[in-house]
Design an enzyme around this catalytic site. Structure first.
Site, PDB file in Angstrom:
ATOM      1  N   TYR A  57      11.671 -15.799  -5.036  1.00  0.00           N
ATOM      2  CA  TYR A  57      12.694 -16.167  -4.059  1.00  0.00           C
ATOM      3  C   TYR A  57      12.121 -15.963  -2.653  1.00  0.00           C
ATOM      4  O   TYR A  57      12.132 -14.849  -2.104  1.00  0.00           O
ATOM      5  CB  TYR A  57      13.950 -15.317  -4.224  1.00  0.00           C
ATOM      6  CG  TYR A  57      14.661 -15.447  -5.557  1.00  0.00           C
ATOM      7  CD1 TYR A  57      14.355 -16.478  -6.444  1.00  0.00           C
ATOM      8  CD2 TYR A  57      15.629 -14.538  -5.935  1.00  0.00           C
ATOM      9  CE1 TYR A  57      15.014 -16.587  -7.659  1.00  0.00           C
ATOM     10  CE2 TYR A  57      16.292 -14.643  -7.143  1.00  0.00           C
ATOM     11  CZ  TYR A  57      15.971 -15.667  -8.000  1.00  0.00           C
ATOM     12  OH  TYR A  57      16.613 -15.769  -9.217  1.00  0.00           O
ATOM     13  N   GLN A 173      19.608 -13.124 -18.944  1.00  0.00           N
ATOM     14  CA  GLN A 173      20.159 -13.841 -17.792  1.00  0.00           C
ATOM     15  C   GLN A 173      20.083 -15.353 -18.022  1.00  0.00           C
ATOM     16  O   GLN A 173      19.056 -15.977 -17.783  1.00  0.00           O
ATOM     17  CB  GLN A 173      19.407 -13.457 -16.510  1.00  0.00           C
ATOM     18  CG  GLN A 173      20.078 -14.005 -15.274  1.00  0.00           C
ATOM     19  CD  GLN A 173      19.512 -13.464 -13.981  1.00  0.00           C
ATOM     20  OE1 GLN A 173      19.397 -14.191 -13.011  1.00  0.00           O
ATOM     21  NE2 GLN A 173      19.160 -12.174 -13.950  1.00  0.00           N
ATOM     22  N   TYR A 201      23.860 -16.314 -14.302  1.00  0.00           N
ATOM     23  CA  TYR A 201      23.595 -16.801 -12.943  1.00  0.00           C
ATOM     24  C   TYR A 201      24.204 -18.182 -12.719  1.00  0.00           C
ATOM     25  O   TYR A 201      24.512 -18.910 -13.650  1.00  0.00           O
ATOM     26  CB  TYR A 201      22.110 -16.770 -12.630  1.00  0.00           C
ATOM     27  CG  TYR A 201      21.197 -17.780 -13.288  1.00  0.00           C
ATOM     28  CD1 TYR A 201      21.037 -19.061 -12.761  1.00  0.00           C
ATOM     29  CD2 TYR A 201      20.427 -17.437 -14.400  1.00  0.00           C
ATOM     30  CE1 TYR A 201      20.155 -19.973 -13.335  1.00  0.00           C
ATOM     31  CE2 TYR A 201      19.538 -18.341 -14.979  1.00  0.00           C
ATOM     32  CZ  TYR A 201      19.410 -19.616 -14.436  1.00  0.00           C
ATOM     33  OH  TYR A 201      18.537 -20.503 -15.005  1.00  0.00           O
ATOM     34  N   LYS A 212      34.619 -25.901  -1.405  1.00  0.00           N
ATOM     35  CA  LYS A 212      34.333 -26.351  -0.040  1.00  0.00           C
ATOM     36  C   LYS A 212      33.465 -27.607   0.019  1.00  0.00           C
ATOM     37  O   LYS A 212      33.232 -28.149   1.094  1.00  0.00           O
ATOM     38  CB  LYS A 212      33.663 -25.218   0.741  1.00  0.00           C
ATOM     39  CG  LYS A 212      34.563 -24.001   0.904  1.00  0.00           C
ATOM     40  CD  LYS A 212      33.885 -22.899   1.692  1.00  0.00           C
ATOM     41  CE  LYS A 212      34.824 -21.701   1.854  1.00  0.00           C
ATOM     42  NZ  LYS A 212      34.173 -20.595   2.623  1.00  0.00           N
ATOM     43  N   GLY A 277      25.870 -15.658  -5.671  1.00  0.00           N
ATOM     44  CA  GLY A 277      24.876 -15.898  -4.636  1.00  0.00           C
ATOM     45  C   GLY A 277      25.525 -16.082  -3.278  1.00  0.00           C
ATOM     46  O   GLY A 277      26.524 -16.786  -3.141  1.00  0.00           O
TER      47      GLY A 277
END
Length: 328
Positions: A57, A173, A201, A212, A277
């Site tokens: 990341y 995960q 995740y 949104k 996140g």
């Protein structure tokens, strides 16, 4: 904040964890360090005590930000990071050789400013290295006291079976949200049977379930959603139609937003943790909305009916997977 026990950890983990891929900047339009640190602090203030990151990341940047943000608060926080992706060639590739894992471990400890990682996860299965060898390597790290618990990410059941012959798996995960439910077929049932906690995740499906997004929403720079087939015009309308109906359902039945419904739905699937996140503090404002209620069986069925009606051309998260390696 609801909590869950994970084998090997010194205290219970919050069932909402902070995901920090976007904080690293890579594939999310670049970093914003001040907002990133403020976001981590906001998460802790809201009762989130599990922070999930990875070396890839931002090519180390996310881990560095997490390390900076947790100074003075490390003892109250569980850190989950990952291992097994090599980006030295310019693009991430799977590499779980013992030598690579050892180097990544030392690099992550340094960037995170800690002497122990709470959950250490193989990021993607590497077929070029025997899973038994990978498991033995991580178990060696555990016995050395440099990690507390072992996890795997994006593994299928057969891969976990091989891994577990040499080391215990505390967490798995998989991608999992209202729109990406492949984990229900085998991974989540297997985890439940074997006492493995699922750190799921993509809870908001890259923002689709935030409520949104619109047909006109655009993405800049290297934002991965420019490549995500869900955000292409051929499918985006279907997913947004689903979001609109789910939002109406959430507000009529619970007085909640579609975002709250999406995260609560994950938590009501069993021994799960939802990775949320965020890269700005305000993106966590809805966290308190998730606690103190449940999605009942009738509503679960209504959700399934909405998805079946609106998303007629579904697609999974496969586009995010790095190329597979050849079996050695």
């Amino acid at each position: 904040m609801e909590q869950i026990s994970i084998p090997g950890l010194p205290f219970a983990a919050s069932r909402i964890a902070l995901g920090t891929w976007a904080i690293g900047g890579w594939m999310w339009g670049g970093p914003d360090d001040d907002n990133a640190i403020a976001t981590i602090h906001r998460a802790l203030d809201l009762g989130i005590n599990l922070v999930d990151t990875a070396p890839v990341y931002g090519f180390g940047h996310s881990e560095e930000i997490v390390g900076r943000a947790l100074e003075g608060r490390r003892d109250d926080v569980l850190i989950a990071t990952k291992v097994g992706l090599d980006w030295s060639s310019g693009r991430p590739r799977r590499n779980s050789t013992p030598e690579r894992l050892r180097q990544e471990l030392e690099d992550s400890l340094r960037r995170l400013r800690t002497d122990v990682i709470d959950i250490y996860q193989i990021h993607w299965p590497d077929d070029a290295t025997a899973f038994e060898v990978t498991a033995e390597t991580l178990d060696e790290f555990r016995r050395e006291g440099k990690i507390r618990a072992i996890g795997v990410s994006n593994f299928d059941v057969a891969q976990m079976e091989r891994f577990r012959t040499r080391a215990p798996i505390a967490t798995v995960q998989p991608p999992y949200n209202l729109f990406e439910r492949g984990a229900e077929d085998a991974v989540l049932p297997y985890a439940k049977t074997h006492g493995i906690v699922a750190l799921t995740y993509g809870a908001l499906c890259r923002g689709l379930l935030s409520g949104k997004m619109t047909e006109d929403t655009t993405f800049e720079g290297d934002d991965l959603r420019k490549m995500d087939p869900k955000f292409k015009q051929s499918r985006r309308g279907q997913y947004l139609a689903a979001v609109a109906e789910l939002d109406t359902l959430a507000r009529d039945k619970f007085g909640k937003s579609v975002l709250a419904l999406a995260v609560r739905w994950i938590l009501d699937q069993g021994d799960t943790v939802a990775l949320w996140g965020a890269r700005r503090p305000a993106q966590l404002d809805a966290v308190p909305e998730i606690m103190g209620w449940h999605v009942d069986a009738e509503t679960m069925a209504e959700i399934d009916a909405i998805l079946a009606k609106t998303v007629t051309d579904p697609v999974g998260p496969e586009f995010m997977a790095p190329p597979r390696t050849k079996v050695a």
